[in-house]
Motif scaffolding. Structure first.
Motif, mmCIF file in Angstrom:
data_model
loop_
_atom_site.group_PDB
_atom_site.id
_atom_site.type_symbol
_atom_site.label_atom_id
_atom_site.label_comp_id
_atom_site.label_asym_id
_atom_site.label_seq_id
_atom_site.Cartn_x
_atom_site.Cartn_y
_atom_site.Cartn_z
ATOM 1 N N HIS A 145 0.870 -1.181 0.000
ATOM 2 C CA HIS A 145 0.000 0.000 0.000
ATOM 3 C C HIS A 145 0.909 1.234 0.000
ATOM 4 O O HIS A 145 1.603 1.507 0.978
ATOM 5 N N ILE A 146 0.901 1.968 -1.119
ATOM 6 C CA ILE A 146 1.753 3.151 -1.255
ATOM 7 C C ILE A 146 0.892 4.399 -1.046
ATOM 8 O O ILE A 146 -0.059 4.644 -1.792
ATOM 9 N N HIS A 147 1.206 5.162 -0.031
ATOM 10 C CA HIS A 147 0.385 6.309 0.340
ATOM 11 C C HIS A 147 0.690 7.536 -0.523
ATOM 12 O O HIS A 147 1.852 7.799 -0.865
ATOM 13 N N PRO A 178 -8.662 7.369 0.115
ATOM 14 C CA PRO A 178 -9.105 7.223 1.504
ATOM 15 C C PRO A 178 -10.202 8.225 1.833
ATOM 16 O O PRO A 178 -10.166 9.371 1.366
ATOM 17 N N PRO A 179 -11.224 7.818 2.619
ATOM 18 C CA PRO A 179 -12.326 8.716 2.979
ATOM 19 C C PRO A 179 -11.814 10.000 3.621
ATOM 20 O O PRO A 179 -10.956 9.976 4.502
ATOM 21 N N GLY A 180 -12.323 11.120 3.146
ATOM 22 C CA GLY A 180 -11.971 12.405 3.731
ATOM 23 C C GLY A 180 -10.645 12.967 3.275
ATOM 24 O O GLY A 180 -10.235 14.038 3.730
ATOM 25 N N GLU A 181 -9.958 12.265 2.369
ATOM 26 C CA GLU A 181 -8.660 12.741 1.892
ATOM 27 C C GLU A 181 -8.741 12.996 0.386
ATOM 28 O O GLU A 181 -9.444 12.317 -0.338
#
Length: 214
Positions: A145-147, A178-181
């Motif tokens: 998982h690469i942010h 991602p939620p909210g991002e």
């Protein structure tokens, strides 16, 4: 991927004039919760579900006696309880379109109709199975998982180049927000290989990531 490749066929069905009790027994025998209703020519005319059965059944608070209740239920036909406006898909509908339609309409079953006739059925369970297959869930390998490194990020091409350099095969790759991002992350499912060395090189690029064996 198309609906025709994953739909269930032949389909267990009932007819409008069948008794509801018989339809209920049919669902119990085949361990299904939804039963398409077709006419004598095989044309889809409705859908009856376990939830719909409960809606049309007399309330436990009714003043009717148990004998009167049983009499009413014994006389009730499928056409008295079926949903007549059924949302359907065609065999050449893509799996993505079918999944989106089911989600937007909040329905778990999509009858498949070709030239007016019922030819199959696809359910939420089928779509989940396909999703896990496409995303590589349950298969051996490593999940990375690469942010903050979605497809438009400057590092994204370098990530692919680095994976290719290490010769580690990609089973699946997809972007998530991602939620909210307001940024995209990238999730990659890799085959077994020298993943630790790959992770080190990705970190050298400046990637913030999590790696987990599946």
């Amino acid at each position: 991927m198309y609906v025709r490749e994953y739909m269930s066929t032949p389909v267990v069905t009932t007819e409008p004039d069948s008794l509801m009790l018989d339809a209920q027994k049919l669902m119990q025998e085949h361990h299904i919760r939804r039963l398409p209703v077709v006419d004598k020519k095989g044309k889809l005319v409705g859908l009856v579900t376990q939830d719909r059965l409960r809606e049309v059944s007399p309330s436990p608070a009714t003043s009717l006696s148990i004998w009167e209740l049983n009499y009413l239920l014994a006389k009730m036909k499928v056409k008295d309880a079926m949903v007549k406006r059924v949302i359907t898909v065609a065999p050449d509908t893509t799996i993505e379109e079918a999944a989106s339609l089911g989600q937007n309409k909040n329905i778990g079953t999509l009858p498949v109709v070709d030239k007016g006739k019922l030819v199959g059925i696809i359910t939420t369970t089928d779509l989940f199975k396909i999703l896990t297959q496409v995303l590589g869930f349950g298969q051996p390998g490593t999940r990375i998982h690469i942010h903050k490194c979605g497809r438009g990020h400057p590092l994204f091409p370098k990530v692919l180049e680095t994976i290719n350099k290490h010769g580690v095969g990609i089973r699946a790759m997809f972007a998530v927000t991602p939620p909210g991002e307001g940024h995209e992350d990238t999730i990659i499912h890799l085959d077994n290989g020298d993943v630790p060395a790959l992770v080190k090189d990705l970190e050298k690029l400046g990637c913030a990531l999590e790696a987990r064996a599946r």
